[in-house]
Design an enzyme around this catalytic site. Structure first.
Site, PDB file in Angstrom:
ATOM      1  N   CYS B  42      -4.604 -35.681 -20.070  1.00 57.97           N
ATOM      2  CA  CYS B  42      -4.073 -34.346 -20.348  1.00 57.97           C
ATOM      3  C   CYS B  42      -2.588 -34.294 -20.064  1.00 57.97           C
ATOM      4  CB  CYS B  42      -4.821 -33.296 -19.515  1.00 57.97           C
ATOM      5  SG  CYS B  42      -4.054 -31.671 -19.581  1.00 57.97           S
ATOM      6  N   GLY B 179     -10.077 -30.841 -36.061  1.00 60.57           N
ATOM      7  CA  GLY B 179     -10.474 -30.279 -34.772  1.00 60.57           C
ATOM      8  C   GLY B 179      -9.269 -29.782 -33.994  1.00 60.57           C
ATOM      9  N   ARG B 267     -13.066 -39.715 -29.392  1.00 60.15           N
ATOM     10  CA  ARG B 267     -12.853 -40.101 -28.000  1.00 60.15           C
ATOM     11  C   ARG B 267     -14.205 -40.528 -27.426  1.00 60.15           C
ATOM     12  NH1 ARG B 267      -7.918 -38.942 -26.245  1.00 60.15           N
ATOM     13  NH2 ARG B 267      -8.465 -39.564 -24.139  1.00 60.15           N
ATOM     14  N   ALA B 315      -9.674 -30.357 -20.152  1.00 61.75           N
ATOM     15  CA  ALA B 315      -9.158 -30.588 -18.804  1.00 61.75           C
ATOM     16  C   ALA B 315      -9.754 -29.616 -17.799  1.00 61.75           C
ATOM     17  CB  ALA B 315      -7.635 -30.460 -18.813  1.00 61.75           C
ATOM     18  N   HIS B 440      -0.824   0.021 -21.833  1.00 62.73           N
ATOM     19  CA  HIS B 440      -0.292   0.324 -23.155  1.00 62.73           C
ATOM     20  C   HIS B 440       1.218   0.267 -23.123  1.00 62.73           C
ATOM     21  CE1 HIS B 440      -0.130   2.083 -27.176  1.00 62.73           C
ATOM     22  NE2 HIS B 440       0.880   2.811 -26.745  1.00 62.73           N
TER      23      HIS B 440
END
Lengths: 467, 467
Positions: B42, B179, B267, B315, B440
């Site tokens: 990562c 993906g 992977r 991760a 808001h």
């Protein structure tokens, strides 16, 4: 004409309440001064246009930090006309969308000042009409008011109603008041190229009990770094116009020459001249309508929400209270007003968000506060975005594990705070927040780390020393 | 050497688990292949560097929409060296920060491949050391693997380990796989100026059960609008290098010429060659380690987390499971692994975030799903930011009011989703979310509106018709 509910004011609170009441099956009508003021102050002269300019300021700040992304900008020019038309288009689109949607779902808007004639009758001055309703909701908002010697003249001295009309960014601007409005405009004007001085009477920016000093100081340092001349414990003593500029004498003895002044202080609730006294709706000595936890006034079937119920003048407070009021009319008892749980969010050089108590407030109230602080400096997502400044502070009662407050300064603090608002509102404790799931990389991780800091204790070097 | 816990792998899962175990008083050690691989995939070759480039892409997209903020940019140049050094600096800073902090708190990192010798002994090949521990946590992550005919050659065909090394943005890029990786790089390269074709074998981008088709399609439309050539139900049949370019034959019969190919698929868990079989840690037929709800493997004192426990290779799944494992070692039983509650967040032309079930999944599982959808198009904060695209979809069980899932596409979806993660994790129902407080203007309002849509029903025009 007879309605279940008539609402005075089609600003944030009134409009939200109208839609909510309609959604729940009530026959609703709105009364608003004019077609141009639908959406109220927030939409037309407040948070919506200022957030638009603030995003422009954010982009301008980004320009200075693009090289790390392999982007070498070839400079830029400022075109205030483009800014104004972009801003006006957003306001217009939201306002006309409001009106169109109300018409489509069948919520009439009557234009003119609405005045209470009796406990179930509203007289609309503009349309010369009487409207009857079982319930009345007061959502009339607030207006700018003069504070001190300075009067807005729409020429050199502007208030927040007028500042939108400037034709060019001034070379030198003085902003009076370091509250939410002052720090937002200071950032905006500075990034758009003005020299900005910001004077605040108190000893810190954002001098609100709800906002911790740490947030104020962190923001002040950043504004200074960006070139804003921040003057605390300072007021304007005297202003004279001479040779086409304003000569300003400050309480610290210094004199500055500026082109325009923006008054960022002073709003009063709009509770005069709408017949409150005639029907028995009670007010406090500052003009705020007295309401109970359900936004009910001293008259059973008349409710109030928003800027007229307390000095916490935030659009979403009005919206939430609008829903609280309507819920109560319908017999629900599970929604209550709660200024403490209303998130306070300031958009300046950082987003500054607070909910619940500060450490100081918690101590005063007899809690044993334990605080977890985690910086955004090493936060991987914040680093990737080039915005790794700020922190998350969680204030927790050590005895019970109750989450008393959360204070975030930094990127998207105004969105991040919501996860803590929900968790606090649900009465979940610090163990929950410390054991929940946070994506990686995300800014939200800092909330989880701060919670772990409080619940499990910090990762100490001493502890490591035992190996 | 004897520790309470030794962890194989100092990636996201291992590092988080080490700090958490240390925080909770355990004596911990990490084993990691090399000083350069601390932080794992990562940090070094995955989500951290890609988020950095993705922010650059976001800024480049912003360049096209600045006029509404009164900013007229004078063009820009791309300097890939600046991008790379910015990216490397972030990686280096986080990785060295990790190492320094581990040292300071007293968590040793042993460098070399860690191999299980017996149920309580890890042998570190590089340092030729044996480490004993009461508990072992496997956090070895995953590696790229070849899928189909194409082999990365680090020259014209790159996988996600190699793509960081390109010296210039290619004129024409083909990305294989739609993906999370594919759609992220498609956006990045497109914004940095490449012509990008994205091919995906399935009939939609992000073809994951966890992500609703609506999210896939919304993202696909945007990528196309930005000029990405999206080809669904398409695969690469053949690639030939000729005259300095790649001639690619696609399954739809077309041929395209590109400069480089990025392989965004494939992977495999790193569960070979570390002695799992020798000590009795069981795996499934795809090589994933079998674990129970507490991340415990078939060997009582050996745990596993992250990419090696399921194909959900995120991760923060690793980080959460790392904490689940350590908690269980310490006798806690209140944290459990839960792939469903792990938010799935994709960063592309939009942020695409999902948690829990999609409507389709909910139906298959026998729920009576009711869905609330609210668009960001009229959201005032999103309009102010010039990012008013996307939506919030809430999936709720009509019978119980349980929140089954939430799917957000749009600005900061990856942060926004956390408020729903917490609420779902706490078992709070849709009435809670519909009655909570939202500031808001904020993007978070769309979550509240979506919740109201489900709980109170939509604001229908028909209803209004009765007035």
């Amino acid at each position: 004409m007879k309605f279940d509910l008539v609402i005075l004011g089609a600003g944030s609170g009134g409009y939200e309440a109208a839609l909510y009441a309609h959604r729940r099956g009530m026959k609703v009508a709105l009364v608003e001064l004019s077609p141009q003021s639908v959406g109220g102050n927030c939409l037309n002269k407040g948070c919506i246009p200022s957030k638009h300019m603030r995003h422009g300021a954010y982009l301008l700040e980004k320009f200075q930090k693009m090289h790390g992304y392999g982007i070498v900008p070839g400079g830029f020019e400022i075109d205030i006309k483009g800014l104004k038309s972009g801003r006006e288009e957003i306001i217009r689109s939201i306002r006309e969308g409001f009106k169109k949607f109300a018409q489509q779902v069948g919520i009439p808007i009557f234009y003119g000042r609405g005045v209470l004639k009796d406990r179930r009758t509203v007289y609309v001055e503009g349309e010369d009409k009487k409207i009857n309703a079982d319930f009345i909701l007061l959502a009339t908002g607030s207006s700018t008011t003069k504070v001190g010697q300075l009067s807005p003249d729409h020429r050199r001295i502007y208030d927040t109603d007028q500042i939108w009309d400037i034709e060019a960014f001034p070379k030198r601007l003085l902003i009076v008041g370091g509250g939410a409005v002052g720090v937002e405009f200071a950032y905006i004007f500075r990034m758009y190229g003005s020299q900005v001085m910001l004077v605040e009477l108190k000893d810190r920016l954002l001098p609100s009990d709800y906002i911790p000093e740490e947030s104020s100081r962190y923001l002040a340092r950043k504004l200074k770094k960006l070139g804003v001349d921040v003057r605390l414990r300072t007021s304007v003593e005297n202003v004279q116009e001479k040779d086409g500029e304003l000569k300003v004498m400050l309480s610290d003895g210094s004199q500055v020459d500026v082109d325009i002044i923006l008054l960022g202080v002073g709003r009063k609730p709009n509770t005069e001249g709408i017949g409150l006294e005639d029907v028995g709706v009670k007010k406090d000595d500052r003009g705020f309508v007295l309401v109970n936890d359900y936004c009910q006034t001293s008259v059973e079937n008349i409710y109030a929400c928003g800027d007229i119920t307390s000095p916490l003048m935030l659009a979403h407070k009005a919206m939430y209270e609008g829903r609280v009021a309507v819920s109560h009319m319908l017999g629900d008892r599970d929604m209550k007003r709660n200024d403490l749980l209303i998130p306070k969010i300031i958009y300046s050089a950082y987003e500054v968000a607070s909910v619940g108590l500060t450490e100081d407030q918690a101590e005063e109230m007899g809690y044993s506060p334990k605080v977890g602080v985690v910086s955004f400096i090493p936060n991987p997502k914040a680093m990737d975005d080039g915005e790794n400044e700020g922190f998350v502070r969680l204030v927790v009662d050590e005895t019970t594990g109750d989450i008393l407050g959360c204070h975030i300064v930094g990127p998207h603090a105004g969105e991040l705070i919501h996860q803590v608002v929900h968790v606090m509102k649900a009465g979940l404790k610090i163990d929950f927040l410390s054991k929940s799931i946070y994506s990686h990389p995300s800014l939200s991780e800092a909330i989880g780390q701060s919670a772990m800091e409080v619940y499990f204790g910090p990762i100490s070097w001493v502890k490591g020393g035992k190996t």
